[in-house]
Design an enzyme around this catalytic site. Structure first.
Site, PDB file in Angstrom:
ATOM      1  N   LYS A  33      45.407   4.654  87.838  1.00 61.14           N
ATOM      2  CA  LYS A  33      46.714   5.197  87.485  1.00 61.14           C
ATOM      3  C   LYS A  33      47.179   6.122  88.611  1.00 61.14           C
ATOM      4  O   LYS A  33      46.344   6.562  89.391  1.00 61.14           O
ATOM      5  CB  LYS A  33      46.648   5.923  86.147  1.00 61.14           C
ATOM      6  CG  LYS A  33      45.992   7.316  86.214  1.00 61.14           C
ATOM      7  CD  LYS A  33      46.292   8.125  84.978  1.00 61.14           C
ATOM      8  CE  LYS A  33      46.417   9.581  85.319  1.00 61.14           C
ATOM      9  NZ  LYS A  33      46.613  10.487  84.236  1.00 61.14           N
TER      10      LYS A  33
ATOM     11  N   ASP B  97      43.453   2.899  81.989  1.00 64.19           N
ATOM     12  CA  ASP B  97      43.919   4.099  81.311  1.00 64.19           C
ATOM     13  C   ASP B  97      42.652   4.636  80.661  1.00 64.19           C
ATOM     14  O   ASP B  97      42.205   4.116  79.634  1.00 64.19           O
ATOM     15  CB  ASP B  97      44.966   3.754  80.241  1.00 64.19           C
ATOM     16  CG  ASP B  97      45.497   5.004  79.564  1.00 64.19           C
ATOM     17  OD1 ASP B  97      44.733   5.985  79.451  1.00 64.19           O
ATOM     18  OD2 ASP B  97      46.656   5.005  79.135  1.00 64.19           O
ATOM     19  N   HIS B  98      42.026   5.638  81.299  1.00 61.11           N
ATOM     20  CA  HIS B  98      40.661   5.968  80.883  1.00 61.11           C
ATOM     21  C   HIS B  98      40.591   6.469  79.439  1.00 61.11           C
ATOM     22  O   HIS B  98      39.533   6.443  78.829  1.00 61.11           O
ATOM     23  CB  HIS B  98      40.001   6.950  81.851  1.00 61.11           C
ATOM     24  CG  HIS B  98      40.558   8.327  81.789  1.00 61.11           C
ATOM     25  ND1 HIS B  98      41.707   8.686  82.440  1.00 61.11           N
ATOM     26  CD2 HIS B  98      40.137   9.427  81.138  1.00 61.11           C
ATOM     27  CE1 HIS B  98      41.967   9.949  82.175  1.00 61.11           C
ATOM     28  NE2 HIS B  98      41.035  10.433  81.396  1.00 61.11           N
TER      29      HIS B  98
ATOM     30  N   HIS C 109      48.660   7.691  78.373  1.00 56.90           N
ATOM     31  CA  HIS C 109      47.656   7.940  77.327  1.00 56.90           C
ATOM     32  C   HIS C 109      48.280   8.048  75.927  1.00 56.90           C
ATOM     33  O   HIS C 109      47.821   7.425  74.982  1.00 56.90           O
ATOM     34  CB  HIS C 109      46.892   9.234  77.625  1.00 56.90           C
ATOM     35  CG  HIS C 109      46.393   9.330  79.031  1.00 56.90           C
ATOM     36  ND1 HIS C 109      45.825   8.266  79.681  1.00 56.90           N
ATOM     37  CD2 HIS C 109      46.373  10.357  79.916  1.00 56.90           C
ATOM     38  CE1 HIS C 109      45.471   8.642  80.897  1.00 56.90           C
ATOM     39  NE2 HIS C 109      45.799   9.902  81.069  1.00 56.90           N
TER      40      HIS C 109
ATOM     41  N   LYS D 280      49.219  21.844  79.495  1.00 63.90           N
ATOM     42  CA  LYS D 280      48.160  22.559  80.222  1.00 63.90           C
ATOM     43  C   LYS D 280      48.170  24.019  79.819  1.00 63.90           C
ATOM     44  O   LYS D 280      49.168  24.529  79.315  1.00 63.90           O
ATOM     45  CB  LYS D 280      48.409  22.430  81.723  1.00 63.90           C
ATOM     46  CG  LYS D 280      48.238  21.003  82.208  1.00 63.90           C
ATOM     47  CD  LYS D 280      48.040  20.932  83.692  1.00 63.90           C
ATOM     48  CE  LYS D 280      47.747  19.522  84.140  1.00 63.90           C
ATOM     49  NZ  LYS D 280      46.419  19.037  83.744  1.00 63.90           N
TER      50      LYS D 280
END
Ligand code: NAD
Length: 483
Positions: free
Chosen positions: A141, A170-171, A233, A329
């Site tokens: 990605k 897409d991990h 994700h 974040k």
């Protein structure tokens, strides 16, 4: 064949993942890796790099060195067409030496601007085997930065590879509990029978990080949370939650249902995008720097480090049941979870005005994705006190830490899937395209509106507007900080 073999991803994630596959016998004699980058190193030096990256993974030096002996290095600039001849010769040599039957995986672990050129050169320089073995391309990605760039990239890839040969990483899809969403839904009558707008009030997906941008500022500031987390994700998780039951548990059937779900996602107009999505950027507190003070971030950056939004599906199953998503974040904690909030019973027979009984709570199914793995179900039950009072009780299953530790990491699973040719846990082009079309609309609106940044403090759950988004609908986030 691994492009970008000396890079961060290769050394931090890919070699450890391959070692695990080797340890478990999923790859053994019949595998060889040709690592490439512009570095002028030989096989020996390359194997040292590979072994060094595995220092913390295994104390079995003999096994690690046996594993590393399967690695070969070819100095190669992917933009130089003439360099591909060496790669071709090496792959043919190793094909014979390891009896690989022409099976080839091309893993591009490089900056995205190289994806297209590598794919094209692999084809034009005849690196693809043609003796019946498989040719598979693995792409990291990000896949584009909007629909147009993603389409252009996809056109470049599909000029050389068929869709079923392309594995877009897409991990998140390699995570145990993401894969478990399908097991929970389709393996349990009590959930799937209720999995619709008649019984589910809303679904909430939270991907929270407690760190800031760290050393990724350069990349992140050009991307922002919407592109970095939502387009890929979150949209993947949402599509697994929203899709219809696939005919069979196999990649083609699952993809078909995910695409169908995403196609019924309402793409917002300007007014809807402004109301249904909010963004944030973290400020500073104490020693914690505000985003605009981070190294590599422009002092006037308007990049969002937080997104919350409401997604609506216009289909029979979900019409009227919103999916709320949020990610950011420097939030309170690092975790990923899904909260499925069921509707309350239509009639609360336990509520007598004179009894002072507590109103019934909504049942909530929470799927803990990380760091805890498991799920919980909140149900109403009678408490044991005098009189008749209900209270919420939580039925919870969490994997113990030993099992969580033993669970294969995403890259181990995903590389294994590539070797098996199973595309279930990869993003297909129609899914990526639908996700970009949705996200582009939000981006378009945000690009013309001036945000009031910074607007949330580190350690919180984002800006107040994220709570207001749900409050407007007379709802609230299931996970919230104890005030
Ligand atoms: P990196 O910069 O650390 O590594 C890039 C590699 O490409 C290096 O080996 C470099 O030598 C090689 N390279 C650069 N130009 C070349 C050229 N012209 N010819 C041949 N080789 C060349 O990058 P990375 O962090 O390993 O990321 C690789 C890919 O994985 C990127 O697409 C990134 O977006 C994606 N990714 C990385 C991470 C991560 O944790 N690092 C996480 C998610 C996705």
């Amino acid at each position: 064949m691994l492009f970008g073999a000396t890079g961060d991803l290769a050394t931090r994630k890919l070699y450890p993942a391959m070692l695990k596959l080797y340890e478990k016998g999923n790859i053994r004699e019949h595998f060889a890796v040709i690592g490439t980058s512009r570095h002028k190193i030989d096989d020996e030096k390359y194997r040292e790099i590979v072994e060094k990256s595995l220092a913390k993974e295994s104390s079995n030096k003999k096994m690690v060195s046996e594993f590393a002996s399967h690695f070969y290095f070819v100095t190669h600039d992917v933009t130089n067409v003439s360099h591909y001849a060496n790669l071709k010769a090496k792959s043919e040599e190793l094909d014979k030496k390891y009896s690989l039957g022409g099976n080839r995986v091309f893993y591009i672990s490089m900056a995205p601007n190289f994806f297209g050129i590598v794919a094209k050169n692999l084809k034009t320089q005849h690196l693809l085997s043609d003796n019946g073995g498989f040719n598979r391309l693995v792409i990291e990605k990000p896949f584009g930065r909007d629909f147009d760039s993603a389409k252009q990239l996809n056109d470049e890839l599909s000029a050389a590879f068929e869709e079923n040969q392309i594995f877009r990483i897409d991990h998140y899809l390699g995570k145990e509990m993401i894969q478990n969403i399908e097991a929970i839904r389709f393996g349990n009558t009590i959930f799937e029978a209720l999995w619709n707008n008649r019984y589910i009030d809303n679904i909430q997906v939270t991907l929270a990080e407690n760190l800031g941008v760290e050393e990724r500022a350069g990349y992140y500031d050009n991307s922002g949370a919407l592109r970095d987390m939502v387009q890929n994700h979150i949209m993947q998780i949402v599509s697994l939650l929203a899709m219809e039951q696939p005919v069979a548990f196999k990649d083609t059937d699952i993809r078909q249902e995910k695409v169908k779900a995403l196609r019924s996602l309402r793409v917002y107009n300007v007014a809807e995008a402004s109301t249904n999505f909010v963004r944030g950027q973290y400020g500073g507190v104490g020693n914690s720097k505000e985003y605009r003070q981070e190294d590599g971030v422009p002092k006037d950056s308007n990049t969002e480090t937080f997104v919350a939004g409401k997604l609506l599906f216009d289909n029979y199953r979900w019409s009227g049941t919103p999916f709320y998503i949020r990610t950011g974040k420097k939030l309170a904690d690092k975790f990923t979870r899904v909260d499925v909030v069921f509707k309350k019973p239509l009639v609360d027979i336990f509520s007598f005005p004179q009894s002072g009984s507590t109103p019934l709570n909504a049942n909530v199914l929470t799927i803990f994705i990380e760091p805890n793995q498991g799920f919980s179900l909140m149900v109403n039950a009678k408490n044991s006190e005098q009189g008749f009072h209900t209270e919420p009780v939580n039925l919870q299953f969490l994997e113990d830490s030993k099992r969580t530790k033993e669970t294969p990491q995403p890259y181990e699973r995903l590389i294994h899937d590539v070797l098996k040719g199973d595309g279930t846990n990869f993003a297909s082009w129609p899914e990526v395209a639908s996700a970009w079309k949705f996200v582009d609309q939000i981006r378009r609106v945000w690009d013309i509106q001036q945000p009031m940044f910074p607007n949330y403090i580190p350690g919180s759950m984002g800006p107040v507007s994220a709570d207001e988004l749900l409050a407007r609908d007379h709802r609230e986030w299931v996970y919230k900080l104890n005030k």
